[in-house]
Design an enzyme around this catalytic site. Structure first.
Site, PDB file in Angstrom:
ATOM      1  N   ASP A 167       7.117  -1.738   5.241  1.00 22.08           N
ATOM      2  CA  ASP A 167       6.384  -2.431   6.307  1.00 22.08           C
ATOM      3  C   ASP A 167       4.935  -2.703   5.884  1.00 22.08           C
ATOM      4  O   ASP A 167       4.166  -3.296   6.634  1.00 22.08           O
ATOM      5  CB  ASP A 167       6.482  -1.691   7.649  1.00 22.08           C
ATOM      6  CG  ASP A 167       5.891  -0.298   7.606  1.00 22.08           C
ATOM      7  OD1 ASP A 167       5.453   0.142   6.532  1.00 22.08           O
ATOM      8  OD2 ASP A 167       5.865   0.363   8.666  1.00 22.08           O
ATOM      9  N   SER A 168       4.596  -2.301   4.655  1.00 18.53           N
ATOM     10  CA  SER A 168       3.324  -2.740   4.053  1.00 18.53           C
ATOM     11  C   SER A 168       3.267  -4.268   4.009  1.00 18.53           C
ATOM     12  O   SER A 168       2.194  -4.855   3.848  1.00 18.53           O
ATOM     13  CB  SER A 168       3.160  -2.173   2.637  1.00 18.53           C
ATOM     14  OG  SER A 168       4.301  -2.452   1.852  1.00 18.53           O
ATOM     15  N   ASP A 201      12.245  -0.244   5.571  1.00 17.23           N
ATOM     16  CA  ASP A 201      11.483   0.583   6.514  1.00 17.23           C
ATOM     17  C   ASP A 201      11.885   0.307   7.951  1.00 17.23           C
ATOM     18  O   ASP A 201      12.044  -0.858   8.351  1.00 17.23           O
ATOM     19  CB  ASP A 201       9.983   0.245   6.402  1.00 17.23           C
ATOM     20  CG  ASP A 201       9.258   1.162   5.450  1.00 17.23           C
ATOM     21  OD1 ASP A 201       9.808   2.206   5.065  1.00 17.23           O
ATOM     22  OD2 ASP A 201       8.101   0.823   5.096  1.00 17.23           O
ATOM     23  N   LYS A 217      14.191   3.912   5.808  1.00 18.27           N
ATOM     24  CA  LYS A 217      13.119   4.918   5.670  1.00 18.27           C
ATOM     25  C   LYS A 217      12.371   5.016   6.998  1.00 18.27           C
ATOM     26  O   LYS A 217      12.082   3.981   7.611  1.00 18.27           O
ATOM     27  CB  LYS A 217      12.167   4.531   4.537  1.00 18.27           C
ATOM     28  CG  LYS A 217      10.946   5.447   4.429  1.00 18.27           C
ATOM     29  CD  LYS A 217      10.225   5.308   3.109  1.00 18.27           C
ATOM     30  CE  LYS A 217       9.279   4.146   3.010  1.00 18.27           C
ATOM     31  NZ  LYS A 217       8.182   4.157   3.992  1.00 18.27           N
ATOM     32  N   GLU A 229       9.007   7.204   8.972  1.00 19.18           N
ATOM     33  CA  GLU A 229       7.832   8.050   8.745  1.00 19.18           C
ATOM     34  C   GLU A 229       7.886   9.299   9.630  1.00 19.18           C
ATOM     35  O   GLU A 229       8.233   9.213  10.810  1.00 19.18           O
ATOM     36  CB  GLU A 229       6.550   7.256   9.030  1.00 19.18           C
ATOM     37  CG  GLU A 229       6.340   6.129   8.053  1.00 19.18           C
ATOM     38  CD  GLU A 229       4.980   5.426   8.216  1.00 19.18           C
ATOM     39  OE1 GLU A 229       4.121   5.915   8.964  1.00 19.18           O
ATOM     40  OE2 GLU A 229       4.814   4.375   7.573  1.00 19.18           O
ATOM     41  N   GLU A 267       3.517  10.396   0.280  1.00 22.45           N
ATOM     42  CA  GLU A 267       2.387   9.478   0.087  1.00 22.45           C
ATOM     43  C   GLU A 267       1.064  10.235   0.156  1.00 22.45           C
ATOM     44  O   GLU A 267       0.783  10.946   1.137  1.00 22.45           O
ATOM     45  CB  GLU A 267       2.435   8.376   1.166  1.00 22.45           C
ATOM     46  CG  GLU A 267       1.286   7.383   1.029  1.00 22.45           C
ATOM     47  CD  GLU A 267       1.498   6.086   1.797  1.00 22.45           C
ATOM     48  OE1 GLU A 267       2.580   5.872   2.389  1.00 22.45           O
ATOM     49  OE2 GLU A 267       0.545   5.279   1.804  1.00 22.45           O
TER      50      GLU A 267
HETATM   51  O1  KIV Z   1       5.535   0.240   3.417  1.00 23.53           O
HETATM   52  C1  KIV Z   1       5.433   0.649   2.250  1.00 23.53           C
HETATM   53  O2  KIV Z   1       5.151  -0.110   1.318  1.00 23.53           O
HETATM   54  C2  KIV Z   1       5.644   2.060   1.985  1.00 23.53           C
HETATM   55  C3  KIV Z   1       5.189   2.588   0.659  1.00 23.53           C
HETATM   56  C4  KIV Z   1       3.716   2.685   0.655  1.00 23.53           C
HETATM   57  C5  KIV Z   1       5.829   3.867   0.317  1.00 23.53           C
HETATM   58  O3  KIV Z   1       6.117   2.762   2.814  1.00 23.53           O
END
Ligand code: KIV
Length: 271
Positions: free
Chosen positions: A54-55, A93, A122, A124, A189
């Site tokens: 989600d970056s 994510d 994934k 958090e 992270e």
């Molecule tokens: O969203 C993302 O790119 C991430 C990485 C920083 C691990 O979760």
């Protein structure tokens, strides 16, 4: 045709392959990917795991955080990435507030898998109830501990986590809990390298670090950071691979090689 024939022919990596890499001491390389062109390039350069992070809210959409990213955004970008790769494992994510309850997490994870083509989702935090429930529904889960970008308004700033003894003990305890809840992979992270080493040694699942030192089972970076095309401040834990490369393909190949040879991250990229 047997129902298993397509699996037998497929070259796409599975969680079992990644688990095997950990057991054999082979480091896992991972980069974020958000579209088909980069997905194909990274795949051919030998990246093991493509993370549709989600970056993308920051590096693709231009937001100040990952919070505005929606599930629809994630499904769309996961489709682009999963469609174009031939060997890499794809993780997507669960974005902010898409896993507020175990049922919501499972329903949204199912969409990332069914519509997006992700092999794993994934989320958090040490969200053990959600992890356990998803695992019961046969959804493969990657947990994410340490710096949690979706908690930025609670944290106040992006900073290294687990520097104090009690914080480090909590991250270690959470890592054990998420594995017990059924997570099959863990991203750490921005935590001290010594803590990440301890966690990687204690857990049997692959542990992938970003700003977590060289002793994790693998490394992940935000693609645009390592290609030096992100605007703004560069994270200390990243490295500009374009400096020594003649093309993006060469830069990615160099990253994969340095992760495998444990040349990346160096001390200067670690805490
Ligand atoms: O969203 C993302 O790119 C991430 C990485 C920083 C691990 O979760």
């Amino acid at each position: 045709m047997s129902q298993y024939s397509s699996i037998a022919k497929a070259k796409i990596k599975s969680i079992a392959d990644l688990q095997q890499m950990k057991q054999a001491g082979q480091k896992i390389s991972s980069l974020t990917a958000y579209d088909a062109s980069f997905s194909a390039l990274l795949d051919q350069a030998g990246v093991d795991v493509l993370l549709v992070g989600d970056s993308l809210g920051m590096v693709v959409q231009g937001h100040a955080s990952t919070l505005p990213v929606t599930l629809q955004d994630m499904i769309y970008h996961t489709q682009l990435v999963s469609r174009a790769r031939q060997q890499a494992f794809v993780i997507a994510d669960l974005p902010f507030m898409s896993s507020a309850s175990p049922m919501q997490a499972a329903e949204n994870a199912a969409l990332l898998i069914q519509q997006g083509g992700a092999q794993m989702v994934k989320l958090e935090g040490a969200r053990c109830a959600a992890i356990e429930f998803m695992v019961q529904q046969a959804i493969p889960v990657c947990a994410h501990l340490g710096l949690l970008p979706q908690s930025i308004y609670q944290l106040g700033k992006y900073a290294v986590q687990g520097k104090q003894e009690d914080d480090a003990a909590k991250i270690l305890a959470d890592a054990i809990k998420v594995e017990q809840a059924g997570a099959q992979m863990l991203v750490l992270e921005c935590i001290p390298a010594a803590l990440a080493q301890k966690i990687s040694e204690q857990l049997s699942i692959p542990v992938i670090g970003i700003g977590a030192g060289v002793d994790c089972d693998g490394q992940v970076l935000v693609l645009y950071d390592m290609l030096d095309i992100s605007l703004g401040r560069k994270p200390r834990f990243s490295k500009n691979y374009m400096q020594q490369a003649g093309s993006i393909f060469e830069a990615v190949q160099a990253y994969v090689a340095e992760v495998r040879e444990q040349k990346f991250p160096a001390q200067e990229h670690s805490f």
